[in-house]
Design an enzyme around this catalytic site. Structure first.
Site, PDB file in Angstrom:
ATOM      1  N   LYS A 115       0.845  -1.197   0.000  1.00 40.78           N
ATOM      2  CA  LYS A 115       0.000   0.000   0.000  1.00 40.78           C
ATOM      3  C   LYS A 115       0.879   1.246   0.000  1.00 40.78           C
ATOM      4  O   LYS A 115       1.893   1.288   0.703  1.00 40.78           O
ATOM      5  CB  LYS A 115      -0.899  -0.015   1.245  1.00 40.78           C
ATOM      6  CG  LYS A 115      -1.912   1.114   1.301  1.00 40.78           C
ATOM      7  CD  LYS A 115      -2.753   1.024   2.574  1.00 40.78           C
ATOM      8  CE  LYS A 115      -3.878   2.050   2.563  1.00 40.78           C
ATOM      9  NZ  LYS A 115      -4.716   1.946   3.788  1.00 40.78           N
ATOM     10  N   SER A 138      -9.703   1.826   2.796  1.00 45.24           N
ATOM     11  CA  SER A 138      -8.844   2.584   1.908  1.00 45.24           C
ATOM     12  C   SER A 138      -7.784   1.740   1.189  1.00 45.24           C
ATOM     13  O   SER A 138      -7.225   2.178   0.196  1.00 45.24           O
ATOM     14  CB  SER A 138      -8.127   3.674   2.697  1.00 45.24           C
ATOM     15  OG  SER A 138      -7.252   3.096   3.649  1.00 45.24           O
ATOM     16  N   SER A 158      -9.946  -0.358   6.994  1.00 43.68           N
ATOM     17  CA  SER A 158      -9.333  -0.170   5.675  1.00 43.68           C
ATOM     18  C   SER A 158      -8.642  -1.403   5.077  1.00 43.68           C
ATOM     19  O   SER A 158      -8.257  -1.376   3.909  1.00 43.68           O
ATOM     20  CB  SER A 158      -8.335   0.982   5.721  1.00 43.68           C
ATOM     21  OG  SER A 158      -9.001   2.208   5.650  1.00 43.68           O
TER      22      SER A 158
END
Lengths: 461, 96
Positions: free
Chosen positions: A62, A137, A161
């Site tokens: 990420k 996210s 997330s």
């Protein structure tokens, strides 16, 4: 073919697939030559038998996690050219365990979002059906796994997330106990809630990835010194006699019927295998979103003060200092980030601190105590990961509060610091994935992964 | 609780954000909605509840005080918008 040859072939196939699936907008950076040369190095280690536990695995990262020499943006314009001077601890650990780092994944700006639509670089599309959001996210990381490009990915979870996009994309995603994994080098959103965790195609890979990244780190004083069990080799277990709590507040109105049906099917299978299903109550659940958005935005408004255009990041125009601060931040941050900074600044401001921030910290204790009380009766808790399946782009963008409510089943765990894992339990009639969430006691990731492995077997049988 | 445009201006100033006219209006109504929702916490009796700031019971974690290498100057400046290889350059702070 030798395993190292298969590995090199897999890497080439992954690069080809990533290119073919470019429209999904999964990767913010993918340095092909760097990937190829790292792959060769790992293949050599495999050849000589010196390989680490992640050798042969491809891992996407990420873009909230910093990587030395590779642009890291956290999904924000304000960091669009930022090249970190060092690696996050988790990245160092991946490399030393033989993982092949495979690209930086797209995300909601500063991890603030539940749909991925808040990325400054355009949203990721759900690989299951590109008309739908992948969840946020960590949408890019979940999608990279769901699209079959990588074996595993790292995400971060502040209020859901990791678990939410895992559920929306049909993969396994785990938020470890707060403190289990070092946050050093994770671009901060809300420091008392943030935790890095694994996303993978199956429970066994998630366990392997967790083992590689977990453990104390001198650079993160909140990381735990608790010993890290050998998760991937401890996955055997028996559901017979396992006490599973079903929190009644998670099964009420507001949850899609199809999701409840799938979860109830699973509950019946677990019962037939000898698990004991016990209704429990987490009475402060209805306060979790309000509590979460006060604490998370308060911490975010403080953490994001560092983006002032002085030492790194985007610098705006202006003739004097304070003007430059404001223009850097106003042009550099996107709308949702500004909204949350505003909210956090408001709840911390003079005259409102006690009414909002302190009140939320008190509610936080009540929410945590609910779980600790329930865990006196049960070994773990089972509930839907999300009240809906993936939704279409634009569906909730005009109503921030509606978007916040998507996290209704996930935020409590971050407030309480508990580990949770989302496991796929089938699809809706529209073909969209449904996830079930298992919630464990602090630092009992082994028990959680074992139960997740049993759920995985029951769902696939 | 309703958050007026004047409140929005005050918060924006504290947060060092310049908002457009559109953003001011939008935030005023959206923040009012969100803050009203948060006020459901007022229904909770928290009289004797100790605030929980952090889930782990850690206090003042310290390490041995010994010197170790820090980052190279070159690396530190690589991401700076403006520097002279010795200092970060920033706009004038003091008004003349």
């Amino acid at each position: 073919m030798e395993n190292y040859e298969q590995f090199l072939e897999k890497v080439e196939d992954a690069l080809t697939l990533a290119d073919k699936k470019k429209d999904l907008n999964i990767f913010l950076s993918l340095e092909e030559e760097k990937i190829r040369s790292s792959a060769k190095k790992i293949a050599d280690e495999m050849k000589t038998g010196n390989a680490g536990i992640l050798a042969g695995k491809t891992v996407a990262i990420k873009d909230a996690i910093i990587t030395k020499g590779t642009i890291t943006t956290s999904g924000s314009q304000i960091l669009k050219d930022f090249v970190p001077p060092y690696d996050a601890t988790v990245v160092e650990r991946l490399i030393s365990n033989g993982a092949l780092l495979f690209g930086k994944t797209n995300m909601d700006e500063f991890a603030m979002g539940s749909s991925n639509e808040n990325s400054s670089f355009g949203p990721v599309k759900n690989p299951v059906n590109p008309e739908y959001v992948p969840g946020g996210s960590s949408g890019g990381s979940a999608s990279a796994v769901a699209a079959g490009i990588v074996d595993m990915a790292l995400g971060s979870d502040t209020g859901g997330s990791i678990r939410l996009p895992a559920a929306f994309c049909g993969v396994v995603g785990m938020k470890p106990t707060y403190g289990r994994v070092s946050r050093y080098g994770l671009i901060a959103f809300a420091s008392s809630l943030d935790q890095i965790g694994p996303i993978a195609g199956n429970v066994s890979d998630a366990a392997l990835l967790l083992k590689a990244i977990a453990g104390h780190d001198e650079s993160d004083s909140t990381s735990s010194t608790a010993e890290v069990p050998d998760y991937p080799n401890l996955l055997e277990s028996d559901v017979k006699g396992l006490k599973i709590g079903l929190p009644k507040e998670y099964y009420g109105e507001g949850c899609d019927k199809e999701i409840l049906d799938r979860v109830n099917d699973l509950i019946e299978s677990l019962r037939s295998k000898g698990a004991e299903l016990i209704e429990v109550s987490l009475p402060h659940t209805e306060y979790s979103i309000a509590t979460y958005y006060i604490i998370a935005t308060a911490e975010a408004s403080s953490n994001l003060e560092r983006y002032d255009g002085m030492r790194y990041g985007f610098r705006g125009e202006g003739s004097e200092l304070s003007e430059v601060y404001s223009s850097s931040r106003s042009k550099g941050f996107g709308e949702e980030v500004k909204r949350r900074i505003m909210l956090g600044t408001y709840v911390l401001s003079a005259g409102y601190y006690d009414a909002y921030y302190k009140k939320a910290q008190q509610a936080r204790r009540l929410i945590r105590d609910d779980f600790l009380t329930a865990f006196k009766e049960v070994d773990l808790i089972l509930a839907p990961t999300s009240p809906t399946t993936a939704f279409k782009f634009g569906d909730k963008m005009d109503d921030p509060l509606a978007m916040y409510l998507v996290d209704v089943y996930t935020t409590s765990l971050n407030l309480a610091g508990l580990p949770g894992i989302s496991v796929p339990v089938g699809n809706s009639s529209e073909g969209l994935p449904i996830g079930v969430q298992l919630i464990g006691k602090p630092f009992e990731e082994t028990e959680l992964l074992q139960a997740a492995a049993r759920v995985e077997e029951l769902v696939s049988s | 609780m309703s958050i007026s445009s004047a409140d929005v201006d005050k918060i924006a100033k504290l947060a060092k954000l310049d908002l457009s006219e559109d953003e001011r209006e939008k935030f005023s109504s959206q923040l009012s909605d969100i803050v009203s929702y948060m006020e459901k916490l007022n229904r909770l009796d928290t009289k004797d509840v100790e605030p929980l700031a952090h889930v782990n019971d850690l206090m003042n974690v310290s390490r041995e005080d010994k010197s170790r290498p820090s980052m190279e100057k070159e690396d530190v400046f690589k991401n700076s918008p403006q520097n002279d290889n010795e200092f970060f350059l920033v706009p004038k702070v003091l008004k003349t």
